[in-house]
Structures are given as C-alpha cells and as structure tokens.
Design an enzyme around this catalytic site. Structure first.
Site, PDB file in Angstrom:
ATOM      1  N   HIS A 194       0.823  -1.212   0.000  1.00 32.81           N
ATOM      2  CA  HIS A 194       0.000   0.000   0.000  1.00 32.81           C
ATOM      3  C   HIS A 194       0.855   1.259   0.000  1.00 32.81           C
ATOM      4  O   HIS A 194       2.092   1.205   0.053  1.00 32.81           O
ATOM      5  CB  HIS A 194      -0.961  -0.009   1.192  1.00 32.81           C
ATOM      6  CG  HIS A 194      -0.293  -0.008   2.541  1.00 32.81           C
ATOM      7  ND1 HIS A 194       0.279   1.116   3.091  1.00 32.81           N
ATOM      8  CD2 HIS A 194      -0.132  -1.005   3.458  1.00 32.81           C
ATOM      9  CE1 HIS A 194       0.774   0.821   4.285  1.00 32.81           C
ATOM     10  NE2 HIS A 194       0.548  -0.463   4.534  1.00 32.81           N
ATOM     11  N   CYS A 210       3.216  -4.621   6.779  1.00 39.33           N
ATOM     12  CA  CYS A 210       2.854  -4.461   5.372  1.00 39.33           C
ATOM     13  C   CYS A 210       4.012  -3.849   4.588  1.00 39.33           C
ATOM     14  O   CYS A 210       4.998  -3.375   5.150  1.00 39.33           O
ATOM     15  CB  CYS A 210       1.613  -3.587   5.235  1.00 39.33           C
ATOM     16  SG  CYS A 210       0.085  -4.384   5.798  1.00 39.33           S
TER      17      CYS A 210
END
Length: 306
Positions: A194, A210
């Site tokens: 992301h 992440c």
C-alpha cells in the site's frame, strides 16, 4: 540497522540500461542469462542545498537505506553542497523466478515482472518494524485491489497508539490522512502492499508488517498489476552472479536486524553466504581481498570479484 538510520526514523516526520516511465524505473531483462542490470549514477549536491537525503532518494527512485549504504557517512538530514552521491541503480536480479512481484525485504526493493514484456520494474519499499516483521519465504498472490482503502487497526495497534497518547478510531476512513495511502493491493494473512500518508519511511523499517511504497509508486502498481498476480517474499541480503562473459559480481546489503542491539547499531548483523552465492565466490579466479571488502562495506552496489 545502525544508530544513524534509527535516529533518522525517530526524527523523520540518458542512464544506460534502464529508463523512467512515469515514476517507475524499468530495466530490460537480459536475454543472455545475465542477472546484472542497470548502471550506477553519480551526482553532486548543489551548493546551498536545503533538502534532506530523502529528497534525492525520491528523485532517483531509491529507498533511504539504499542511499545510505551506497554513501556511508553522508548527512541524512542535510547533505552539504558539493557532496558527491552514488545513486545505486545497478543491481543483481534476485535468484528466483522472474514472475509477478518479488519482494526482497533485505534490500527493501520490490521487483515487478509484467507478463509478456521482458522487463522488470524496481521500486523501493518500507517494511515492518523490528518485532512486526514483513513476511519472508512466503509465496502468495494479489487477492484484491482497492482505491481509497480504510484501515482497521488490531487490538494490539490500538493499545500501542493509546499508550503513545494517540488513540485511534475503530476504523480509519479512506483519504490522505490514512496510513495506507490512497491505494492497496491485498495479498492475504492481513498483509497488503500500500501507499503512505507520510513523506518519509521508504527504505526504512516503519510499518506493522505491510509493504509501504511512495504514493506515485503504489498508484502505478494499482493500475498495472492484475488481481491473481503471484507475489513472492524473499530475504536475500547477498546476491551474486557469474555473467555470460565470465565476470563475477557480488552485491551485499546489511541484513535485517533480528535483535534490539543490532537495530540500535550496537552489534553488527552477521552475514551468511548461501550455497548459491558460494558457487560464485568460491571460484579460484575470485579476488578474496575484494570479496572481503565487499562483505565488510555492504554498499548495496554490485562489486566485480575477478
């Protein structure tokens, strides 16, 4: 991670062999079995510079760790005018299949091999903090994509932020203040690739596990990467290759810290050469002095060994 990098995180709030398309750096894949691509650049910081090293890292599609490895001792907050910077845009492709997305956490780079193009796109990334590590040795796929992702913190995240005096809502809505940025590729096990709501952190251990990219880079991937694309996580701090002409190269990055002492720079992270690397470094024509220096310096740039 050395103390300088830790301090930086705490305080932060016509080249041959590749080309720039939008924000992405695209390398043509060699057709002769070579794994060495690109060329390094050298630039000089302008006199009167007022920009941090992150500015130049972003300008040349580098992560901060890549720039710091290639330029030991440089002032990360305000490089002096006249300082010569190495831009490490030559690299050895990871020793794995050239398919889909390959994320090498150790060098904090994401490799995307678009199907049918004979090219590889290389993007710098931020990864998980110590104790909140990004996965390694995991193969998955892009399960879904979302523009304008929301963020639902876990109970542990709520406790962490609350202890820091920054309580979180149950769900952080989509928008420019969302830590996930404006686009996300979900890859299973609660992980995603992301964007970010910050102007730092690419090339650092900053996330809860992440993979974080600059916003223009995640937008590029969001638009180009199909759902179902293979995603492979590896941890390869040392890469080596014997090229078709017989030349041998090694590229050494500082391995990821596994203890607080290593993260604080109080202990050196040891390097272990894999069997595939040793098939290159163990050849009789390898200059052992050059090899030892490459392992010691950990510059993140390919070094010729013979």
């Amino acid at each position: 991670m050395n103390m300088k990098l830790k301090t930086l995180f705490a305080a932060a709030f016509a080249v041959v062999g590749f080309c720039s398309t939008a924000s992405a750096v695209t390398y043509p894949l060699p057709t002769d079995g070579s794994r060495l691509v690109g060329q390094n650049q050298v630039i000089t910081i302008p006199e009167g510079n007022t920009q941090p090293l992150e500015y130049f890292a972003a300008e040349y599609q580098m992560g901060l760790s890549n720039m710091m490895e290639a330029n030991p001792g440089v002032d990360t907050f305000l490089p002096k005018g006249g300082t010569v910077l190495n831009i490490p845009q030559q690299l050895i492709l990871p020793d794995t299949v050239h398919e889909g997305i390959v994320i090498n956490s150790a060098e904090m780079r994401l490799y995307y091999y678009p199907k049918g193009t004979n090219t590889v796109i290389v993007l710098p990334i931020g990864i998980g903090q110590l104790g909140k590590d990004t996965p390694i040795n995991w193969t998955t796929k892009v399960e879904r994509k979302k523009a304008g992702p929301t963020w639902t913190p876990t109970a542990k995240m709520h406790a962490e932020y609350r202890a820091a005096g920054e309580p979180l809502p149950a769900v952080v809505p989509a928008g420019p203040d969302n830590p996930m940025g404006l686009y996300a590729l979900y890859i299973g096990r609660l992980y995603a690739i992301h964007g970010t709501n910050a102007n730092f952190g690419i090339g650092l251990r900053v996330s809860h596990g992440c993979v974080r990219l600059r916003n223009e880079d995640i937008k590029f991937l969001f638009e180009k990467v199909p759902v179902g694309t293979r995603v492979q996580f590896i941890d390869e701090p040392v890469k080596a290759t014997t090229e078709p002409d017989g030349s041998r190269y090694i590229e050494v990055h500082n391995p990821l810290s596994t203890t607080e002492a290593q993260f604080e720079g109080q202990e050196i992270v040891p390097i272990t050469l894999t069997k595939s690397v040793q098939t290159v470094t163990g050849q009789p024509d390898v200059d052992q002095v050059v090899l030892d220096e490459a392992i010691k310096n950990r510059s993140g740039m390919p070094v010729r060994l013979n």
